[in-house]
Design an enzyme around this catalytic site. Structure first.
Site, PDB file in Angstrom:
ATOM      1  N   ASP A 179      51.958  47.355  58.299  1.00 59.37           N
ATOM      2  CA  ASP A 179      50.798  47.948  57.652  1.00 59.37           C
ATOM      3  C   ASP A 179      49.677  48.018  58.675  1.00 59.37           C
ATOM      4  O   ASP A 179      49.502  47.121  59.497  1.00 59.37           O
ATOM      5  CB  ASP A 179      50.382  47.167  56.402  1.00 59.37           C
ATOM      6  CG  ASP A 179      50.006  45.732  56.689  1.00 59.37           C
ATOM      7  OD1 ASP A 179      48.830  45.470  57.006  1.00 59.37           O
ATOM      8  OD2 ASP A 179      50.897  44.860  56.590  1.00 59.37           O
TER       9      ASP A 179
ATOM     10  N   ASP B  11      45.693  46.284  47.531  1.00 58.26           N
ATOM     11  CA  ASP B  11      45.484  45.091  48.338  1.00 58.26           C
ATOM     12  C   ASP B  11      44.354  44.302  47.704  1.00 58.26           C
ATOM     13  O   ASP B  11      43.180  44.677  47.798  1.00 58.26           O
ATOM     14  CB  ASP B  11      45.133  45.515  49.774  1.00 58.26           C
ATOM     15  CG  ASP B  11      44.726  44.347  50.674  1.00 58.26           C
ATOM     16  OD1 ASP B  11      44.797  43.183  50.228  1.00 58.26           O
ATOM     17  OD2 ASP B  11      44.328  44.614  51.823  1.00 58.26           O
TER      18      ASP B  11
ATOM     19  N   GLU C 127      42.799  40.527  47.588  1.00 57.34           N
ATOM     20  CA  GLU C 127      42.862  39.247  48.297  1.00 57.34           C
ATOM     21  C   GLU C 127      41.478  38.619  48.319  1.00 57.34           C
ATOM     22  O   GLU C 127      40.565  39.070  47.623  1.00 57.34           O
ATOM     23  CB  GLU C 127      43.399  39.462  49.712  1.00 57.34           C
ATOM     24  CG  GLU C 127      42.602  40.469  50.549  1.00 57.34           C
ATOM     25  CD  GLU C 127      43.215  40.694  51.916  1.00 57.34           C
ATOM     26  OE1 GLU C 127      42.820  39.967  52.844  1.00 57.34           O
ATOM     27  OE2 GLU C 127      44.090  41.582  52.064  1.00 57.34           O
TER      28      GLU C 127
END
Length: 285
Positions: free
Chosen positions: A83, A171, A173
């Protein structure tokens, strides 16, 4: 069949219907309900170009420590991928494409940032026969999950189901700007994620991949289990023992980010399966 499994019922009544493909390939009706957006605590957004998949992990997760553990003789299944984000800039895809089966590139963050290198990082692998996908860096304290899903879709995150384009990835986090869980309760955070997931699924007809760490998921969602029925999970765990313990509901990971550096650009990842399964995930079936 409803595709929403939260810990409490959404506030609004459902309108219309849409169908999307889950992690197991089932077609299910997507819940059109949306949780109300909590009061936002807007962050001072100073470095979106530096935020990438896993950029916050080493500073917060004590279990995610070992660098680049996979070797060619590893017993861990490893269909290799990476990624990337603007941190990698221009990449020589011709030189590395033979070492990759998939690439995910950061497309967006919040509702305010677009990766200036996204087009080249998304189309470059595709032109060399590598399966590609786009991901969105979530900032839940900035705007609603619905708004961020829409922004992502409009700026690179749409899904074609053409066999070479993977569903978009969320994503989510540790907060790179402040409080670990963005100032949201576990209930509010779970609702935020449902809003993103269901908005993406309703519009693109595939449930997005969710990337996180087990520690963040347990701390910030209360270990919400409902998403595992619909969304592939991408676990960050920089250890040689595999993906490690997974959040509630998920019995296996679909992707594993096993290192934040290595021989290839960006973060080092694997897909948990054969190439035919990766292509299936990229297809409408």
């Amino acid at each position: 069949m409803s595709a929403h499994r939260g810990n409490s019922a959404p506030a609004a009544a459902a309108t219309g219907s849409s169908w999307a493909r889950t992690v197991t390939g089932r077609l299910v009706e997507v819940d059109q309900n949306r949780y109300p957006t909590p009061s936002l605590r807007l962050e001072q957004l100073t470095h979106p170009e530096a935020d990438y998949m896993g950029s916050t992990v080493r500073d917060h997760d004590p279990d995610v420590v070992a660098p680049n553990p996979i070797s060619p003789d590893s017993s861990i299944p490893h269909l290799p991928g990476i990624d990337v984000s603007s941190n990698q800039g221009s990449i020589n895809w011709t030189g590395i494409s033979s070492s990759l089966d998939f690439v995910y590139a950061k497309a967006t963050e919040g509702t305010y940032y677009r990766n200036p290198d996204f087009t080249a990082q998304y189309n470059g692998p595709h032109s060399r026969g590598v399966i590609r996908g786009a991901y969105h860096f979530a900032i839940p304290s900035n705007s609603s999950g619905t708004a961020q899903a829409d922004y992502f879709i409009s700026h690179g995150g749409a899904w074609s189901g053409d066999g070479v384009t993977l569903p978009g990835a969320l994503d989510i986090e540790y907060n790179p700007y402040g409080a670990k869980c963005y100032g949201l309760s576990t209930t509010a955070m779970t609702g935020w994620i449902w809003n993103f997931v269901n908005e993406y699924a309703a519009r693109e007809h595939a449930y997005p991949v969710i990337y996180s760490t087990t520690d963040w998921w347990r701390s910030c969602t209360g270990n919400a289990t409902g998403f595992a029925k619909y969304d592939p999970f991408w676990v960050a765990n920089y250890a040689s023992t595999g993906g490690g313990a997974l959040p509630g509901g998920w019995g296996f990971y679909t992707f594993w980010q096993y290192a934040d550096h290595g021989k290839l650009p960006g973060d080092q990842d694997v897909f948990n399966g054969a190439l035919s399964q990766l292509k299936t995930l990229a297809s409408k079936g």
